[in-house]
Design a protein around this motif. Structure first.
Motif, PDB file in Angstrom:
ATOM      1  N   ILE A 162      13.862 -20.009  -0.064  1.00 22.91           N
ATOM      2  CA  ILE A 162      12.661 -19.223   0.177  1.00 22.91           C
ATOM      3  C   ILE A 162      12.239 -19.503   1.609  1.00 22.91           C
ATOM      4  O   ILE A 162      11.828 -20.614   1.944  1.00 22.91           O
ATOM      5  CB  ILE A 162      11.521 -19.577  -0.786  1.00 22.91           C
ATOM      6  CG1 ILE A 162      11.918 -19.285  -2.230  1.00 22.91           C
ATOM      7  CG2 ILE A 162      10.258 -18.777  -0.423  1.00 22.91           C
ATOM      8  CD1 ILE A 162      10.821 -19.565  -3.249  1.00 22.91           C
ATOM      9  N   ALA A 188       4.434 -20.905  -1.108  1.00 23.14           N
ATOM     10  CA  ALA A 188       5.871 -20.924  -1.371  1.00 23.14           C
ATOM     11  C   ALA A 188       6.272 -22.130  -2.210  1.00 23.14           C
ATOM     12  O   ALA A 188       7.068 -22.012  -3.153  1.00 23.14           O
ATOM     13  CB  ALA A 188       6.644 -20.917  -0.052  1.00 23.14           C
ATOM     14  N   THR A 190      15.575 -13.243   6.733  1.00 23.44           N
ATOM     15  CA  THR A 190      15.818 -12.776   5.369  1.00 23.44           C
ATOM     16  C   THR A 190      16.398 -11.367   5.363  1.00 23.44           C
ATOM     17  O   THR A 190      17.337 -11.061   4.622  1.00 23.44           O
ATOM     18  CB  THR A 190      14.517 -12.809   4.553  1.00 23.44           C
ATOM     19  OG1 THR A 190      13.978 -14.133   4.583  1.00 23.44           O
ATOM     20  CG2 THR A 190      14.759 -12.381   3.114  1.00 23.44           C
ATOM     21  N   LEU A 209      15.373 -15.425  -0.046  1.00 27.25           N
ATOM     22  CA  LEU A 209      14.128 -14.715  -0.264  1.00 27.25           C
ATOM     23  C   LEU A 209      13.169 -15.113   0.862  1.00 27.25           C
ATOM     24  O   LEU A 209      13.423 -16.073   1.586  1.00 27.25           O
ATOM     25  CB  LEU A 209      13.501 -15.103  -1.606  1.00 27.25           C
ATOM     26  CG  LEU A 209      14.178 -14.774  -2.937  1.00 27.25           C
ATOM     27  CD1 LEU A 209      15.520 -15.463  -3.085  1.00 27.25           C
ATOM     28  CD2 LEU A 209      13.274 -15.178  -4.096  1.00 27.25           C
ATOM     29  N   MET A 264       8.863 -15.781   1.462  1.00 23.15           N
ATOM     30  CA  MET A 264       7.483 -15.701   0.998  1.00 23.15           C
ATOM     31  C   MET A 264       6.757 -14.831   2.008  1.00 23.15           C
ATOM     32  O   MET A 264       6.297 -15.290   3.050  1.00 23.15           O
ATOM     33  CB  MET A 264       6.836 -17.093   0.917  1.00 23.15           C
ATOM     34  CG  MET A 264       5.366 -17.046   0.484  1.00 23.15           C
ATOM     35  SD  MET A 264       5.062 -16.190  -1.084  1.00 23.15           S
ATOM     36  CE  MET A 264       5.636 -17.403  -2.270  1.00 23.15           C
ATOM     37  N   VAL A 314       2.392 -12.452  -5.354  1.00 26.29           N
ATOM     38  CA  VAL A 314       1.964 -13.790  -5.758  1.00 26.29           C
ATOM     39  C   VAL A 314       0.444 -13.885  -5.855  1.00 26.29           C
ATOM     40  O   VAL A 314      -0.116 -14.272  -6.875  1.00 26.29           O
ATOM     41  CB  VAL A 314       2.518 -14.862  -4.797  1.00 26.29           C
ATOM     42  CG1 VAL A 314       1.946 -16.237  -5.128  1.00 26.29           C
ATOM     43  CG2 VAL A 314       4.043 -14.908  -4.881  1.00 26.29           C
ATOM     44  N   TYR A 368       0.200 -12.749  -0.330  1.00 26.51           N
ATOM     45  CA  TYR A 368       1.547 -13.308  -0.313  1.00 26.51           C
ATOM     46  C   TYR A 368       2.387 -12.696  -1.431  1.00 26.51           C
ATOM     47  O   TYR A 368       1.883 -12.391  -2.513  1.00 26.51           O
ATOM     48  CB  TYR A 368       1.494 -14.829  -0.522  1.00 26.51           C
ATOM     49  CG  TYR A 368       0.591 -15.557   0.442  1.00 26.51           C
ATOM     50  CD1 TYR A 368       1.087 -16.078   1.626  1.00 26.51           C
ATOM     51  CD2 TYR A 368      -0.761 -15.715   0.160  1.00 26.51           C
ATOM     52  CE1 TYR A 368       0.260 -16.735   2.513  1.00 26.51           C
ATOM     53  CE2 TYR A 368      -1.599 -16.376   1.040  1.00 26.51           C
ATOM     54  CZ  TYR A 368      -1.090 -16.888   2.224  1.00 26.51           C
ATOM     55  OH  TYR A 368      -1.921 -17.539   3.105  1.00 26.51           O
ATOM     56  N   ILE A 389       6.886 -12.277  -2.771  1.00 29.92           N
ATOM     57  CA  ILE A 389       8.315 -12.481  -2.532  1.00 29.92           C
ATOM     58  C   ILE A 389       8.975 -11.156  -2.142  1.00 29.92           C
ATOM     59  O   ILE A 389       8.841 -10.149  -2.846  1.00 29.92           O
ATOM     60  CB  ILE A 389       9.010 -13.047  -3.776  1.00 29.92           C
ATOM     61  CG1 ILE A 389       8.474 -14.446  -4.106  1.00 29.92           C
ATOM     62  CG2 ILE A 389      10.527 -13.076  -3.586  1.00 29.92           C
ATOM     63  CD1 ILE A 389       8.816 -15.503  -3.068  1.00 29.92           C
ATOM     64  N   TYR A 390       9.673 -11.177  -1.003  1.00 30.80           N
ATOM     65  CA  TYR A 390      10.475 -10.040  -0.541  1.00 30.80           C
ATOM     66  C   TYR A 390      11.941 -10.467  -0.512  1.00 30.80           C
ATOM     67  O   TYR A 390      12.259 -11.645  -0.343  1.00 30.80           O
ATOM     68  CB  TYR A 390      10.073  -9.605   0.875  1.00 30.80           C
ATOM     69  CG  TYR A 390       8.758  -8.868   0.984  1.00 30.80           C
ATOM     70  CD1 TYR A 390       8.712  -7.503   1.280  1.00 30.80           C
ATOM     71  CD2 TYR A 390       7.551  -9.534   0.821  1.00 30.80           C
ATOM     72  CE1 TYR A 390       7.508  -6.825   1.399  1.00 30.80           C
ATOM     73  CE2 TYR A 390       6.332  -8.863   0.940  1.00 30.80           C
ATOM     74  CZ  TYR A 390       6.315  -7.510   1.233  1.00 30.80           C
ATOM     75  OH  TYR A 390       5.133  -6.837   1.357  1.00 30.80           O
ATOM     76  N   VAL A 436      14.347 -11.821 -10.389  1.00 29.54           N
ATOM     77  CA  VAL A 436      13.420 -12.600  -9.561  1.00 29.54           C
ATOM     78  C   VAL A 436      11.974 -12.244  -9.901  1.00 29.54           C
ATOM     79  O   VAL A 436      11.112 -13.117 -10.026  1.00 29.54           O
ATOM     80  CB  VAL A 436      13.704 -12.372  -8.064  1.00 29.54           C
ATOM     81  CG1 VAL A 436      12.626 -13.031  -7.202  1.00 29.54           C
ATOM     82  CG2 VAL A 436      15.075 -12.915  -7.694  1.00 29.54           C
ATOM     83  N   HIS A 437      11.714 -10.949 -10.054  1.00 28.30           N
ATOM     84  CA  HIS A 437      10.360 -10.495 -10.399  1.00 28.30           C
ATOM     85  C   HIS A 437       9.889 -11.156 -11.694  1.00 28.30           C
ATOM     86  O   HIS A 437       8.767 -11.688 -11.771  1.00 28.30           O
ATOM     87  CB  HIS A 437      10.352  -8.974 -10.555  1.00 28.30           C
ATOM     88  CG  HIS A 437       9.042  -8.421 -11.030  1.00 28.30           C
ATOM     89  ND1 HIS A 437       7.994  -8.146 -10.180  1.00 28.30           N
ATOM     90  CD2 HIS A 437       8.596  -8.110 -12.275  1.00 28.30           C
ATOM     91  CE1 HIS A 437       6.962  -7.689 -10.874  1.00 28.30           C
ATOM     92  NE2 HIS A 437       7.307  -7.656 -12.148  1.00 28.30           N
ATOM     93  N   VAL A 477       9.379 -15.083 -11.183  1.00 23.72           N
ATOM     94  CA  VAL A 477       8.190 -15.433 -10.398  1.00 23.72           C
ATOM     95  C   VAL A 477       6.929 -15.210 -11.229  1.00 23.72           C
ATOM     96  O   VAL A 477       6.011 -16.046 -11.228  1.00 23.72           O
ATOM     97  CB  VAL A 477       8.130 -14.614  -9.087  1.00 23.72           C
ATOM     98  CG1 VAL A 477       6.774 -14.803  -8.391  1.00 23.72           C
ATOM     99  CG2 VAL A 477       9.256 -15.036  -8.151  1.00 23.72           C
TER     100      VAL A 477
END
Length: 321
Positions: free
Chosen positions: A33, A47, A79, A88, A90, A119, A250, A252-253, A266-267, A270
């Motif tokens: 991350i 993160a 990234t 990933l 943050m 997030v 914030y 995650i991309y 991942v979605h 998280v």
């Protein structure tokens, strides 16, 4: 010819099956991350709160890698260009909705990265060094007008939420204060505590510890309502300077080429982490508001914020120093 066509079709099916299996087996190696600020800042705190619980869910180590500088964009750029399938970032409003309107970047935040999991958001807080003889926003405004250009404000970098909030404050309060950018909130706070700079509009996760131990003084939060962690600290509007609202968000991309099946994994992971009581307690302790979103909602939110900050930056004539 029919045999060749059959062989080709079989090859395509085998490749598709292999790709599907690879996506199902993901992750197959440690996950990074990326964080665009130095350790100790708000992005880093968010993160690590996610990373500490994400690894066991995905059954691979999750490592936070700090790559500070250029308004959090170095991490986003790395990234966007990563090809290992396990990197990933943050993401923070700075890199994904503010910097694109102020900097010439080597990536396109709308094309090269995809928002995967939101997030949460935190307020910015107007804090002053204990060396500053002002115990309220109005006292600070009076001091700034008595000595134009003498007061300095620290930020985690040009184009950060701290920078935009301070420039909005300058315009709303009609004061002249000078910008001192740093490579992250950590080093900025060191100088704020030491009195080398006088004020900052830092994010609450970055500064909450220093507020609680009395190293800096909070004068106002830059949100529409007060924060539960600082119930006695007024909003800027309550303190007599309306029209300045700022918070940092914030999420995650991942690289845009990431298979949808991996994005979905991942979605889900998280959001599972964010639902854990220990994670919620940890994030709420630094003033974060956790707001669950679907991936579609996050994409819509990203687009709206990108547009909003573009208009805000243009309206307030915000430029890099």
């Amino acid at each position: 010819m029919k045999k060749l066509m059959a062989a080709a079709a079989a090859g395509v099916l085998a490749f598709a099956a292999s790709a599907a299996q690879a996506q199902q087996d993901w992750p197959t190696r440690p996950i990074r991350i990326m964080v665009g600020s130095a350790p100790g800042g708000g992005t880093d705190a968010m993160a690590r709160a996610v990373a500490d619980r994400l690894g066991p869910l995905l059954k691979q180590p999750v490592v936070v890698e700090n790559r500070p500088g250029v308004s959090n964009t170095l991490a986003a750029d790395a990234t966007a260009k990563s090809t290992d399938g396990h990197t990933l970032v943050m993401g923070v409003v700075t890199a994904h909705a503010i910097a694109p309107h102020l900097l010439k970047l080597n990536y396109d935040s709308n094309r090269d990265l995809v928002p995967v999991a939101f997030v949460g958001a935190v307020p910015n807080v107007l804090v002053v060094s204990n060396s500053v003889p002002a115990d309220s926003v109005q006292a600070l405004v009076k001091l700034a007008k008595q000595e134009p250009g003498k007061l300095n404000y620290a930020t985690s970098g040009a184009g950060s939420t701290q920078h935009v909030a301070a420039e909005m404050f300058k315009d709303a309060a009609s004061v002249d204060i000078a910008h001192v950018p740093y490579k992250g909130s950590g080093p900025a706070l060191v100088d704020l505590i030491g009195g080398q700079v006088q004020l900052s509009f830092d994010t609450l996760p970055s500064v909450i510890g220093q507020i609680k131990n009395g190293k800096v003084r909070p004068l106002a939060v830059t949100t529409a309502k007060r924060n539960a962690q600082l119930p006695n600290v007024p909003t800027l509007a309550e303190a007599g300077v309306p029209g300045v609202e700022m918070s940092a968000w914030y999420g995650i991309y991942m690289p845009a080429a990431t298979p949808k099946a991996v994005q979905d994994k991942v979605h889900a992971a998280v959001n599972q982490v964010l639902a854990m009581p220990e994670t919620k307690t940890r994030l709420e302790a630094v003033g974060a508001e956790i707001t669950p979103m679907t991936q579609v909602q996050f994409a819509q939110f990203h687009a709206a914020e990108y547009k909003r900050f573009g208009e805000l930056i243009k309206k307030n004539h915000i430029r890099l120093d």
